[in-house]
Write a protein that holds these residues in place. Structure first.
Motif, PDB file in Angstrom:
ATOM      1  N   THR A 130      42.418  29.036  40.696  1.00 22.07           N
ATOM      2  CA  THR A 130      41.373  29.950  41.163  1.00 22.07           C
ATOM      3  C   THR A 130      41.911  30.894  42.230  1.00 22.07           C
ATOM      4  O   THR A 130      41.561  32.084  42.252  1.00 22.07           O
ATOM      5  N   SER A 165      44.012  33.495  40.409  1.00 19.23           N
ATOM      6  CA  SER A 165      43.127  34.428  39.724  1.00 19.23           C
ATOM      7  C   SER A 165      42.453  35.376  40.703  1.00 19.23           C
ATOM      8  O   SER A 165      42.346  36.585  40.450  1.00 19.23           O
ATOM      9  N   CYS A 166      42.007  34.860  41.839  1.00 17.86           N
ATOM     10  CA  CYS A 166      41.331  35.683  42.845  1.00 17.86           C
ATOM     11  C   CYS A 166      42.240  36.798  43.353  1.00 17.86           C
ATOM     12  O   CYS A 166      41.849  37.974  43.383  1.00 17.86           O
ATOM     13  N   SER A 176      36.128  34.785  39.432  1.00 20.55           N
ATOM     14  CA  SER A 176      37.033  33.709  39.010  1.00 20.55           C
ATOM     15  C   SER A 176      36.291  32.421  38.704  1.00 20.55           C
ATOM     16  O   SER A 176      36.895  31.458  38.227  1.00 20.55           O
ATOM     17  N   ASN A 178      36.083  24.703  40.031  1.00 16.01           N
ATOM     18  CA  ASN A 178      36.387  26.052  40.494  1.00 16.01           C
ATOM     19  C   ASN A 178      35.136  26.829  40.862  1.00 16.01           C
ATOM     20  O   ASN A 178      35.215  27.826  41.569  1.00 16.01           O
ATOM     21  N   ALA A 218      35.319  28.735  44.204  1.00 14.30           N
ATOM     22  CA  ALA A 218      35.003  30.161  44.235  1.00 14.30           C
ATOM     23  C   ALA A 218      33.987  30.485  45.319  1.00 14.30           C
ATOM     24  O   ALA A 218      34.121  31.496  46.030  1.00 14.30           O
ATOM     25  N   ILE A 248      40.566  40.455  34.622  1.00 11.70           N
ATOM     26  CA  ILE A 248      40.210  39.039  34.452  1.00 11.70           C
ATOM     27  C   ILE A 248      41.060  38.396  33.359  1.00 11.70           C
ATOM     28  O   ILE A 248      41.392  37.205  33.448  1.00 11.70           O
ATOM     29  N   GLY A 307      44.457  37.849  35.061  1.00  9.00           N
ATOM     30  CA  GLY A 307      44.323  36.760  36.029  1.00  9.00           C
ATOM     31  C   GLY A 307      44.197  35.404  35.365  1.00  9.00           C
ATOM     32  O   GLY A 307      44.769  34.417  35.833  1.00  9.00           O
ATOM     33  N   ARG A 308      43.459  35.339  34.252  1.00  5.97           N
ATOM     34  CA  ARG A 308      43.311  34.076  33.526  1.00  5.97           C
ATOM     35  C   ARG A 308      44.640  33.638  32.926  1.00  5.97           C
ATOM     36  O   ARG A 308      44.998  32.449  32.960  1.00  5.97           O
ATOM     37  N   ASN A 326      46.964  32.319  35.438  1.00  7.35           N
ATOM     38  CA  ASN A 326      46.455  31.041  35.921  1.00  7.35           C
ATOM     39  C   ASN A 326      46.854  29.909  34.967  1.00  7.35           C
ATOM     40  O   ASN A 326      47.463  28.914  35.386  1.00  7.35           O
ATOM     41  N   ARG A 345      32.504  33.622  31.938  1.00 11.09           N
ATOM     42  CA  ARG A 345      31.824  33.745  33.229  1.00 11.09           C
ATOM     43  C   ARG A 345      30.337  33.508  33.001  1.00 11.09           C
ATOM     44  O   ARG A 345      29.795  33.848  31.949  1.00 11.09           O
TER      45      ARG A 345
END
Length: 651
Positions: A189, A192-193, A230, A261, A265, A424, A427-428, A431, A461
């Motif tokens: 997380t 990703s953030c 995230s 997460n 988050a 996203i 980022g995923r 991760n 999400r």
């Protein structure tokens, strides 16, 4: 005569004053009645949405339709009602006159008191209005009232959802993969953030360069957006996993990551908001402020964890001490419900995070308190929180669809929205794949490639991202984040959620079983022998597990019901432990145990043919073994039970 005239004049003026007061009271009562009727219509609208959703869900389950989950269906119904409310009801203008002006040395107050002819009136601040739209402010009561206070989501709707996640946790697979889940939830997380935050900061720079952004949008705002977006919520996929009985460890990885997460988050977003560098520029990097935010993150998370676990332990002790409480299932269920919900509010009141607290309270309650409840109360509590979770979750997704049209401060920026979708996904990917590679270096049971692809695909999400985004929509930056978050939730739930079944089939993901982690086996032994006898009525008495010189203390701490229970040595959690000798895979005439040892079926039955280290001592050749491994049928022998199912190729 003059006195008589003066008396009559006073009487007439008094009657006029009374008539004026009565008129004002009638107007006030009429407005209150109209407001009450409007509130009833609003609630009826949401109840009708939920009713329609439930009926359609039944139809989908009856027809075995899996391309659309109930949450996506609730969003569609919410969209339809939002369109009707937005464009089907005429709006009225706020006023046509120029508003009075006043100068304040300080910012606007949350409440305002006005003295009008000796009467004081209180007004509440609703927010800033754009000067260009000052004559077009809509006073549609329906649109205004269906926009809920964000605190309703956090204090009423989120607690049953998060508690149910912890209370219904499948402990076997969760604790077996606990290390991987924590890695994905915390480190993943954070990665990703910061990846999303930095990419979105570049998007903001691009928007300024092309003239698409004139309002303030700081780097900390980008990091805040990275934190809230995230939070994954693969509720659609997990429901399909349950129906298809997909791999339990993949389910645990996805479910555990999403639950943990969410908590990470919300704490991470709070830490970013608390980031306040010293000096004139409060939005640049500052080392001391950064480490202060890290300390706040660790303090809030650990404090919330301790508070949630402590509340669960206290509830277990209360239910264990008041042994006659189980004779009144209604009181027992009510106490369990109130103690669980109060955990969330207590954590929020103390400055911690209620999401983290109620999550670990649910885990603790399921592990300890549930053993002290009567059979009827156990069923009641499970069904109660299951119903509350179902209604709250579908209510939130219905409101998401509604908010796309009823929320009056949307900012649609194509560049920001497209950049957010790209960010996203990147980022995923950064991760899942790097962390899976690092975890596989130390895992005995590797996270296979098809599992990693499915985890990448499952980054939906949902409710938590929406709740965090709607909590603060005061600035244009936060309004743009909220609009983008809403669109991302729609896309991921509909597209990725609907593609779950084809993706599972394409990746050849089936059900497997693996060995339990050694750390969990150590924890289970300690918990079964010492904690459960203290906090519950199950498990062996402490007199049989503690040394003999601790006899008086053991007798004092052990519940009397533990001695009366004839099944006290049989713990339902024993099924959570899988050793090397528990599992045997059989391919044709060849058996392979979980530790890698193999033997022919005849040798396995007689206990001969292969040693415990996996070296061959029988007559089966390597070529014969390879031919058997290529067969299309696999048998699983688990503690004397033989199951036959088709073997699928794995990546």
């Amino acid at each position: 005569m003059l006195l008589l005239v003066w008396t009559l004049l006073n009487a007439v003026s008094g009657l006029k004053a009374d008539d004026g007061g009565m008129v004002e009271e009638l107007v006030t009562e009429k407005e209150a009645e109209e407001s009450h009727r409007q509130d009833s219509v609003n609630l009826l609208t949401f109840i009708s949405l939920l009713t329609l959703t439930i009926l359609t869900i039944w139809l989908f389950k009856h027809r075995r339709v899996r391309f659309l989950h109930e949450t996506g269906l609730a969003m569609i119904y919410g969209l339809l009602v939002g369109v009707i409310l937005r464009y089907g009801i005429p709006a009225t203008s706020y006023h046509n006159k120029t508003p009075p002006s006043c100068s304040l040395k300080e910012g606007p107050s949350s409440t305002l008191l006005l003295n009008v002819s000796g009467k004081f009136f209180e007004y509440t601040l609703k927010g800033e209005i754009n000067f260009r739209e000052i004559h077009n402010v809509e006073q549609n009561d329906m649109l205004r009232k269906v926009t809920f206070d964000p605190e309703v989501f956090f204090n009423i709707l989120l607690p049953p959802i998060i508690f149910h996640a912890g209370y219904s946790l499948k402990k076997r697979h969760f604790f077996r993969n606990l290390g991987s889940i924590i890695t994905y939830a915390f480190l993943g997380t954070a990665i990703s953030c910061f990846v999303i935050g930095n990419l979105m900061y570049g998007v903001v720079k691009l928007m300024r360069a092309v003239g698409q952004l004139t309002e303030k949008f700081y780097y900390t705002d980008c990091l805040f957006f990275g934190a809230i977006i995230s939070a994954t919520d693969p509720v659609t996929m997990l429901a399909i996993f349950n129906e298809l009985h997909a791999d339990g460890d993949l389910y645990a990885l996805l479910f555990g990551e999403s639950v943990m997460n969410d908590a990470v988050a919300i704490v991470l977003s709070s830490s970013i908001v608390a980031y306040q560098p010293a000096g004139a520029n409060t939005h640049m990097f500052d080392a001391s402020a950064f480490f202060k935010s890290v300390g706040i993150f660790l303090g809030i998370f650990s404090g919330s964890f301790v508070m949630g676990a402590a509340t669960g332990v206290v509830t277990a002790l209360i239910s264990c001490s008041f042994t006659k409480l189980h004779c009144f299932p209604l009181l027992e269920t009510a106490l369990f419900f109130l103690m669980s919900w109060s955990t969330f509010l207590l954590a929020e009141a103390c400055g911690f995070t209620g999401v983290v607290a109620v999550l670990f309270c649910g885990i603790t309650q399921a592990h300890y308190t549930c053993n002290n409840l009567s059979e009827e109360s156990t069923k009641r509590t499970k069904q109660l929180f299951e119903v509350l979770h179902f209604l709250a979750e579908n209510f939130i997704f219905s409101y998401m669809g509604l908010a796309l049209f009823t929320f009056q401060k949307h900012i649609f920026s194509p560049i920001f929205i497209i950049g957010a979708f790209i960010a996203i996904f990147i980022g995923r990917a950064l991760n899942i794949y790097p962390l899976s590679f690092l975890l596989n270096l130390g895992r005995r049971d590797k996270i296979r490639g098809n599992f990693q692809h499915m985890m990448m695909f499952a980054g939906l999400r949902g409710a938590m991202a929406f709740a965090l985004a709607i909590r603060d929509t005061a600035t244009s930056a936060r309004q743009m984040m909220f609009t983008t978050t809403l669109l991302i939730v729609f896309f991921t739930v509909w597209v990725f959620g609907g593609g779950t079944t084809p993706m599972l089939s394409w990746l050849h993901i089936s059900k497997t079983q693996q060995e339990s982690a050694w750390l969990f086996r150590l924890w289970y032994t300690f918990d079964h022998n010492y904690l459960k006898p203290i906090l519950t009525h199950s498990g062996p008495p402490l007199t049989s597990t503690l040394p003999s010189y601790c006899g008086p203390l053991a007798s004092c701490l052990t519940s009397p019901r533990a001695y009366e229970n004839h099944e006290q040595l049989r713990d339902p959690d024993t099924d959570l432990i899988h050793n090397d000798s528990d599992l045997t895979f059989t391919f044709g005439d060849t058996a392979i145990t979980a530790n890698g040892a193999s033997a022919s079926r005849a040798d396995a039955a007689g206990g001969l043919g292969w040693s415990t280290n996996g070296k061959r001592s029988g007559s089966t050749s390597e070529e014969a073994l390879e031919r058997e491994l290529d067969s299309r049928e696999q048998e699983l022998l688990s503690r004397g039970t033989r199951l036959v199912f088709p073997m699928e190729d794995h990546i």
